[in-house]
Design a protein around this motif. Structure first.
Motif, PDB file in Angstrom:
ATOM      1  N   SER A  94       0.838  -1.216   0.000  1.00  0.00           N
ATOM      2  CA  SER A  94       0.000   0.000   0.000  1.00  0.00           C
ATOM      3  C   SER A  94       0.862   1.251   0.000  1.00  0.00           C
ATOM      4  O   SER A  94       0.587   2.213  -0.735  1.00  0.00           O
ATOM      5  N   PHE A  95       1.919   1.264   0.836  1.00  0.00           N
ATOM      6  CA  PHE A  95       2.806   2.424   0.883  1.00  0.00           C
ATOM      7  C   PHE A  95       3.504   2.617  -0.466  1.00  0.00           C
ATOM      8  O   PHE A  95       3.633   3.752  -0.935  1.00  0.00           O
ATOM      9  N   MET A  96       3.932   1.533  -1.094  1.00  0.00           N
ATOM     10  CA  MET A  96       4.642   1.634  -2.365  1.00  0.00           C
ATOM     11  C   MET A  96       3.707   2.114  -3.489  1.00  0.00           C
ATOM     12  O   MET A  96       4.105   2.922  -4.317  1.00  0.00           O
ATOM     13  N   GLU A  97       2.462   1.612  -3.499  1.00  0.00           N
ATOM     14  CA  GLU A  97       1.500   2.039  -4.525  1.00  0.00           C
ATOM     15  C   GLU A  97       1.220   3.538  -4.427  1.00  0.00           C
ATOM     16  O   GLU A  97       1.049   4.207  -5.447  1.00  0.00           O
ATOM     17  N   GLN A  98       1.184   4.068  -3.207  1.00  0.00           N
ATOM     18  CA  GLN A  98       0.903   5.489  -3.007  1.00  0.00           C
ATOM     19  C   GLN A  98       2.181   6.342  -2.953  1.00  0.00           C
ATOM     20  O   GLN A  98       2.105   7.549  -2.724  1.00  0.00           O
ATOM     21  N   THR A 111      -7.742   9.579   8.037  1.00  0.00           N
ATOM     22  CA  THR A 111      -8.288   9.258   6.714  1.00  0.00           C
ATOM     23  C   THR A 111      -7.194   8.708   5.801  1.00  0.00           C
ATOM     24  O   THR A 111      -7.418   7.750   5.055  1.00  0.00           O
ATOM     25  N   ASP A 112      -6.000   9.327   5.865  1.00  0.00           N
ATOM     26  CA  ASP A 112      -4.885   8.845   5.047  1.00  0.00           C
ATOM     27  C   ASP A 112      -4.555   7.397   5.396  1.00  0.00           C
ATOM     28  O   ASP A 112      -4.350   6.562   4.506  1.00  0.00           O
ATOM     29  N   PHE A 113      -4.500   7.115   6.693  1.00  0.00           N
ATOM     30  CA  PHE A 113      -4.192   5.749   7.111  1.00  0.00           C
ATOM     31  C   PHE A 113      -5.267   4.771   6.633  1.00  0.00           C
ATOM     32  O   PHE A 113      -4.962   3.674   6.173  1.00  0.00           O
ATOM     33  N   LYS A 114      -6.532   5.181   6.725  1.00  0.00           N
ATOM     34  CA  LYS A 114      -7.620   4.276   6.309  1.00  0.00           C
ATOM     35  C   LYS A 114      -7.550   3.984   4.818  1.00  0.00           C
ATOM     36  O   LYS A 114      -7.842   2.871   4.376  1.00  0.00           O
ATOM     37  N   LYS A 115      -7.132   4.986   4.002  1.00  0.00           N
ATOM     38  CA  LYS A 115      -6.985   4.766   2.564  1.00  0.00           C
ATOM     39  C   LYS A 115      -5.912   3.726   2.274  1.00  0.00           C
ATOM     40  O   LYS A 115      -5.977   3.012   1.275  1.00  0.00           O
ATOM     41  N   LEU A 116      -4.920   3.631   3.160  1.00  0.00           N
ATOM     42  CA  LEU A 116      -3.838   2.657   2.990  1.00  0.00           C
ATOM     43  C   LEU A 116      -4.192   1.306   3.607  1.00  0.00           C
ATOM     44  O   LEU A 116      -3.400   0.364   3.526  1.00  0.00           O
ATOM     45  N   GLY A 117      -5.364   1.202   4.240  1.00  0.00           N
ATOM     46  CA  GLY A 117      -5.783  -0.055   4.855  1.00  0.00           C
ATOM     47  C   GLY A 117      -5.338  -0.198   6.306  1.00  0.00           C
ATOM     48  O   GLY A 117      -5.438  -1.276   6.892  1.00  0.00           O
ATOM     49  N   ILE A 118      -4.807   0.880   6.891  1.00  0.00           N
ATOM     50  CA  ILE A 118      -4.342   0.842   8.285  1.00  0.00           C
ATOM     51  C   ILE A 118      -5.470   1.431   9.136  1.00  0.00           C
ATOM     52  O   ILE A 118      -5.547   2.640   9.355  1.00  0.00           O
ATOM     53  N   LYS A 119      -6.367   0.566   9.597  1.00  0.00           N
ATOM     54  CA  LYS A 119      -7.582   1.029  10.273  1.00  0.00           C
ATOM     55  C   LYS A 119      -7.472   1.027  11.784  1.00  0.00           C
ATOM     56  O   LYS A 119      -8.183   1.759  12.457  1.00  0.00           O
ATOM     57  N   LYS A 120      -6.587   0.235  12.332  1.00  0.00           N
ATOM     58  CA  LYS A 120      -6.485   0.153  13.786  1.00  0.00           C
ATOM     59  C   LYS A 120      -5.748   1.373  14.330  1.00  0.00           C
ATOM     60  O   LYS A 120      -4.687   1.767  13.815  1.00  0.00           O
ATOM     61  N   ILE A 121      -6.315   1.959  15.389  1.00  0.00           N
ATOM     62  CA  ILE A 121      -5.722   3.160  16.012  1.00  0.00           C
ATOM     63  C   ILE A 121      -4.325   2.852  16.536  1.00  0.00           C
ATOM     64  O   ILE A 121      -3.406   3.665  16.410  1.00  0.00           O
TER      65      ILE A 121
END
Length: 139
Positions: A94-98, A111-121
């Motif tokens: 995800s980090f590499m794609e973005q 929101t940025d984290f959620k776009k990368l699939g990192i949903k846990k606080i």
């Protein structure tokens, strides 16, 4: 001298200077002139903390040698070593794609984290703090 009354007070004998003796004051020891010791008031200024000068050669617990920003792969691998295998490296794609660089993770919003699939606080906090720690090493 005569006895007096209320209207005529008695006369007192007068002594002239001829019958008086000269009074001498004892000699004073030689000393510094008297200094007035007035209380002086100063504002208390706490001492400024002094920190040792840091140099790139010093390897103490306070300072670590200056480092370069790790690659995303290195960064995520280090987090895996600390928090468990596979916890963070599966976000590498995800980090590499973005095209995310490690030094910018600390600026991410939720929101940025959620776009990368990192949903846990917890994951978000670990990533932010680890990035800030790395940025404090880099100059």
């Amino acid at each position: 001298m005569h006895e007096g009354s209320i209207e005529n007070p008695p006369t007192l004998p007068l002594f002239g200077m001829s019958s008086s003796k000269e009074l001498r004051t004892p000699p004073q020891p030689t000393q510094q002139p008297y200094l007035s010791l007035q209380p002086q008031y100063y504002a208390y200024i706490p001492p400024y903390p002094s920190f040792p000068l840091l140099s790139p050669q010093s390897h103490s617990a306070v300072s670590s040698p200056l480092k370069k920003v790790p690659s995303m792969k290195e960064f995520l691998n280090e987090l895996n070593e600390t928090y468990g295998e596979g916890t963070y490296t599966h976000f590498e794609t995800s980090f590499m794609e973005q095209e995310v660089l490690v030094q910018f993770i600390s600026e991410f919003t939720n929101t940025d984290f959620k776009k990368l699939g990192i949903k846990k606080i917890g994951w978000q906090k670990v990533l932010r703090r680890a990035t800030l720690k790395i940025l404090s090493w880099v100059k």
